[in-house]
Design an enzyme around this catalytic site. Structure first.
Site, PDB file in Angstrom:
ATOM      1  CB  THR A  90      14.398  38.474 -70.548  1.00  0.00           C
ATOM      2  OG1 THR A  90      13.699  37.276 -70.256  1.00  0.00           O
ATOM      3  CG2 THR A  90      15.648  38.135 -71.315  1.00  0.00           C
ATOM      4  CB  THR A 166       8.691  40.090 -73.551  1.00  0.00           C
ATOM      5  OG1 THR A 166       9.159  38.752 -73.398  1.00  0.00           O
ATOM      6  CG2 THR A 166       9.842  41.039 -73.747  1.00  0.00           C
ATOM      7  CG  ASP A 167       6.520  35.505 -70.817  1.00  0.00           C
ATOM      8  OD1 ASP A 167       7.421  35.808 -71.621  1.00  0.00           O
ATOM      9  OD2 ASP A 167       6.455  34.397 -70.244  1.00  0.00           O
ATOM     10  CE  LYS A 244       7.270  36.946 -76.020  1.00  0.00           C
ATOM     11  NZ  LYS A 244       8.040  36.606 -74.832  1.00  0.00           N
TER      12      LYS A 244
HETATM   13  N1  ASP Z   1       9.295  35.113 -68.963  1.00  0.00           N
HETATM   14  C1  ASP Z   1      10.006  36.369 -69.072  1.00  0.00           C
HETATM   15  C2  ASP Z   1       9.128  37.469 -68.532  1.00  0.00           C
HETATM   16  O1  ASP Z   1       8.122  37.738 -69.113  1.00  0.00           O
HETATM   17  C3  ASP Z   1      10.385  36.586 -70.478  1.00  0.00           C
HETATM   18  C4  ASP Z   1      10.904  37.949 -70.819  1.00  0.00           C
HETATM   19  O2  ASP Z   1      11.148  38.800 -70.036  1.00  0.00           O
HETATM   20  O3  ASP Z   1      11.088  38.188 -71.999  1.00  0.00           O
HETATM   21  O4  ASP Z   1       9.425  38.045 -67.545  1.00  0.00           O
END
Ligand code: ASP
Length: 431
Positions: A90, A166-167, A244
């Protein structure tokens, strides 16, 4: 009037029920032709049915972002050099007006263009090493990332920031903690919960705090994200002790069984939160990228069928991390549901089995209950307060870098990258 409106325009739509303000999205393939879709500032989409009394006002026409050629950076010899490696996620995303979702498309150098103030902390080099959402991360890409980080250090970087989805960012920070041995410089993972083209984006503070920390005197692998809901500070967490814990909050990442390592203020000021935070040295890391991919994680739950363990045996898995209940229990006393025979069979076939807890906080302990002593005596390795995700990555690395199952078992039980505490700090139950 309606025909002049193009996807991406900011509009206000008024119907009898009220009015909605937001960005006009293209009509998704499956939605009916008489429905207008608007992305509200909250990030949610709303569909409004076209009707006689519908009124649409254009508030702002969509300005397609101009692709600027990045300027050549001016090198300040008094500052350290930080490399920003982007992997997608993201933080590298903008709203995609074709799909209505977000997709990874910013590179690290474009992010840098939009926040030149981070050059106050360091000379910046930026490059894109991959462009994926982190749900697609995998062991082969970890090896590629570790190599890219080592290349940066070998060519003069004093610190590396990795921008990442972040995942699964905490799996990657754990993987780098093992793959970059003898690391004497900081590697700082960061990401964002809102795409970088939104007014509410958290990426700018996250990136600037991470650059400040990567240029600091500390060493090790960290994950640095918002410490609260406003834009005042970030926290740097140890790469093996972080997770997370919320799907959407900016402060989604928490240290588990550990205090965060440092607090970084929005002006770049750094306060260490643990005594003796390790300090940087001169050597470059040694790469140990081999990973055994046939490793699984199995969560224990009431009613689970023991034959699930046969799957791992038949498929030739080499390692299994069990997320037991509380102190590290699995069903043991009722013959039909006991996991003991299945676990025994795995161990007999040289599969390394490690035990963690689905409580996340606190440590497993095989010495409290007799059924746990039995598991322990069968050869299940009790992994203290190690997070299941960290244990999974560590087991892949251990199996990839040892010759015998005895050596794997010894490495699993030793503390390589601060992945467990000898004595779990009771005060760090801090969600
Ligand atoms: N689904 C995305 C990822 O992990 C969410 C994010 O980047 O926060 O790439």
């Amino acid at each position: 009037m309606v025909d002049e409106i193009k996807p991406g325009d900011r509009i206000r739509v008024t119907v009898v029920e009220g009015s909605f303000e937001g960005v006009l999205m293209p009509r998704p393939k499956l939605s009916p032709e008489d429905v207008i879709t608007i992305k509200l500032d909250s990030g949610y989409n709303v569909g409004v049915k076209k009707s006689e009394d519908l009124r649409i006002e254009i508030l702002k026409k969509y300005d397609a972002p101009l692709k600027k050629k990045p300027k050549d950076p001016v090198i300040d010899p008094t500052k350290r050099t930080v490399s920003i490696l982007s992997t997608g996620g993201t933080i590298a995303s903008r709203v995609d007006y074709a799909t209505g979702g977000v997709s990874a498309s910013f590179t690290a150098s474009e992010l840098l263009e939009s926040m030149p103030e981070i050059t106050d902390y360091a000379n910046i080099r930026a490059s894109q090493v991959m462009n994926i959402m982190s749900e697609d991360m995998n062991p082969k890409l970890w090896a590629q990332l570790a190599k890219s980080i080592a290349d940066e250090f070998n060519t003069g970087a004093d610190g590396v920031v990795v921008t990442h989805g972040t995942d699964t960012m905490h799996y990657s920070s754990a993987a780098m903690s093992f793959m970059l041995s003898d690391l004497q410089k900081p590697v700082v993972f960061t990401g964002a919960q809102r795409s970088s083209d939104r007014g509410s984006a958290d990426s700018f503070l996250n990136l600037s705090c991470s650059v400040a920390f990567a240029a600091s005197d500390y060493d090790g692998v960290y994950l640095c994200m918002h410490g609260g809901l406003d834009d005042t500070f970030c926290l740097a967490h140890k790469g093996t002790k972080v997770r997370k814990m919320h799907t959407t909050r900016r402060d989604a990442f928490k240290s588990i069984n550990s205090s965060p390592a440092a607090k970084i203020q929005s002006d770049g000021g750094i306060q260490s939160l643990i005594p003796d935070l390790p300090k940087r040295g001169d050597a470059n890391p040694r790469l140990q990228t081999a990973l055994e991919e046939d490793v699984g994680i199995l969560r224990v739950y009431p009613g689970m069928k023991p034959d699930i363990l046969e799957y791992y045996l038949q498929k030739g898995y080499k390692g299994l991390i069990i997320e037991g209940t509380a102190l590290g229990h699995v069903p043991t006393t009722i013959a039909e549901t006991s996991l003991i025979p299945g676990i025994k069979a795995l161990i007999k076939n040289d599969v390394v089995v490690g035990m963690t807890t689905q409580c996340l906080f606190g440590a497993v302990n095989p010495h409290v209950y007799s059924n746990l002593r039995e598991l322990f005596s069968q050869g299940v390795i009790y992994l203290n307060d190690m997070l299941p995700e960290t244990a999974y990555v560590k087991l892949m690395w251990v199996l990839g870098n040892s010759k015998t199952s005895q050596e794997s078992r010894e490495l699993m039980a030793s503390n390589i990258a601060l992945e467990y505490n000898e004595k779990t700090p009771i005060d760090d139950f801090n969600l």
